[in-house]
Design a protein around this motif. Sequence first.
Motif, PDB file in Angstrom:
ATOM      1  N   ARG A  49      73.085  53.497  85.053  1.00 54.47           N
ATOM      2  CA  ARG A  49      72.654  52.433  85.945  1.00 54.47           C
ATOM      3  C   ARG A  49      71.269  52.749  86.520  1.00 54.47           C
ATOM      4  O   ARG A  49      70.815  53.894  86.526  1.00 54.47           O
ATOM      5  CB  ARG A  49      73.645  52.253  87.096  1.00 54.47           C
ATOM      6  CG  ARG A  49      75.075  52.005  86.690  1.00 54.47           C
ATOM      7  CD  ARG A  49      75.936  51.734  87.929  1.00 54.47           C
ATOM      8  NE  ARG A  49      75.700  52.692  88.990  1.00 54.47           N
ATOM      9  CZ  ARG A  49      76.339  53.857  89.089  1.00 54.47           C
ATOM     10  NH1 ARG A  49      77.235  54.213  88.182  1.00 54.47           N
ATOM     11  NH2 ARG A  49      76.079  54.670  90.111  1.00 54.47           N
ATOM     12  N   ASP A  56      70.578  52.734  89.632  1.00 53.45           N
ATOM     13  CA  ASP A  56      70.789  53.540  90.840  1.00 53.45           C
ATOM     14  C   ASP A  56      71.718  54.724  90.583  1.00 53.45           C
ATOM     15  O   ASP A  56      72.348  55.240  91.506  1.00 53.45           O
ATOM     16  CB  ASP A  56      71.356  52.679  91.964  1.00 53.45           C
ATOM     17  CG  ASP A  56      72.701  52.056  91.582  1.00 53.45           C
ATOM     18  OD1 ASP A  56      73.086  52.120  90.392  1.00 53.45           O
ATOM     19  OD2 ASP A  56      73.371  51.500  92.479  1.00 53.45           O
ATOM     20  N   THR A  98      73.327  58.313  90.069  1.00 55.63           N
ATOM     21  CA  THR A  98      73.106  59.656  90.616  1.00 55.63           C
ATOM     22  C   THR A  98      73.710  60.658  89.637  1.00 55.63           C
ATOM     23  O   THR A  98      74.597  60.329  88.843  1.00 55.63           O
ATOM     24  CB  THR A  98      73.736  59.818  92.005  1.00 55.63           C
ATOM     25  OG1 THR A  98      75.132  59.491  91.926  1.00 55.63           O
ATOM     26  CG2 THR A  98      73.050  58.926  93.015  1.00 55.63           C
ATOM     27  N   SER A 117      69.633  61.304  93.014  1.00 55.74           N
ATOM     28  CA  SER A 117      68.832  60.474  92.118  1.00 55.74           C
ATOM     29  C   SER A 117      67.871  61.342  91.310  1.00 55.74           C
ATOM     30  O   SER A 117      67.619  62.511  91.642  1.00 55.74           O
ATOM     31  CB  SER A 117      68.022  59.458  92.925  1.00 55.74           C
ATOM     32  OG  SER A 117      67.060  60.133  93.737  1.00 55.74           O
TER      33      SER A 117
END
Length: 508
Positions: free
Chosen positions: A111, A113, A115, A204
Amino acid sequence: MPRLPLHEEFTRHSEWYQPDRPHIHVPGSLAFSPDHIRLDLNDAFSAIDGDVSIADPVTTYPALHGASTKGELLTLLRAARASVGLSFGPAGVRQPETVTSSWLVVGAHVRADETYRSLTFFIPGLAAWLGQTPINCSYVHAEGEQAYSEHIVRTPQKPEATRVDTSSMTVRWGAGTSSSINVFERVHIDVLGWIEIVPDHPQSLEWFFEQYEKLSAMLTILAGDSIPAESITLRLTDSDYSAELLVCMKPAKYCRLRHPGDFYFPRNFTKIPLSELVQRWFQEIDSVLVPSQLAVSTLNSSGLWLHVKFLSLIQVLEGFHRGRFAGEYLDAEAYDAIKAALNSALPKTLASDHKDSLRSRIRYGNQLSLSRRLTELASLLGDDVSIRVFGVSTKIPRAWIDTRNYFTHWDKDLLSNTLEGQALYNATVRMEHFVRALFLTLSGVECTEITKAIDHTSQCAQQLAQVNIIERHKADPSQPKGTLYTVRTKPVTDNQQSQKPERSIPPE
């Protein structure tokens, strides 16, 4: 070991879609190179509709998912439309689109975002600096045999772990091997050191690279050479599955050093354990983070004009002082009274822009001069380091200050004391060691250990040694001049002359 190095170009025929529109697949060609990632799509994800102008906002794609004809899962992150075409023909209207990015994941769909549990950076030369030897070689002579047999054993190395509380993470260090064996042709084994950054909680990509940049700066200072990553792998949050990460970074030469003794500051030169060295670095580096980035960029760059290199190193030194010291002659309250008196004393007849110029100088008039800043930094190094870094004077040369001021302000009165040519080169060599020594003190390295590094046989140290030998001999001809070898000639006697072989000419 990863198989996609950051310095090698490659292409992939592939098919792509947007995660929120998985039903629309567009074929295209992906090309990776160290300075950019380019995706040429056969058709646009979003067709042109209405006016097209220069002022139109750039179309961005937080994430694009793809699959290559090799069966690989691909993800482009932080992508943006570079161009979209418009073609007409018997096949109808076509709108090919070009997308660029700096982040490519090979082996997983992630994705925008997402992590990650960890990132591992594989770094040429790191195993040698760590002193880890995952290969053992021995020669065995069997009784009754004349020949020797060579035994090469690959031995797994136990990784080291360093806790960094300031960043809530653990850094793991290790070395591994990869091999290519054809028993009829050759045996090839590569050794590659690695650093794994493991946060307490998934983070991230940007967070990981902030930490890696700090570690890379530390390694550059210690190595005396550029020591960038060759490849990167990542571990996803919800599984142990690994994928490869390709990032466009400024090209840097891989570390050329192959033995622990080749490095500027080998690991065994300090009594400080690696874990403590790293902890101290992370505790202090934020105060001089930007100067450290400029230092790494300057030290790792090749072919810089001497003027540019000199000014960059001076900026690093000034930035280091500003980050670590107050940098003012008087406390703010005491100077406010002086500043008010000086401002009120300005003649009213001066033009407004002239007044603004003088007020600006008064405003910054309490800040230490460059000469004072460098002198305070030099005091951190001790006499033994200073006499090696600054030469016979053991003080900051005034010519450094005048050269910087001349290159900045072009004041002709300073020209007579401005460095140029060989003198400018020698100054940059000294300043490089000044910078390295200061950043070593940041990690708690003692001055005696820095002296040991400067007196070492590394190429980085030998540059300074040659500059010092030349300068000392010039100041005092009785000082050693660094004789490399001696050639003595003797007169040839008549007897020796007669014994010289005659040139023979082959018969026709």
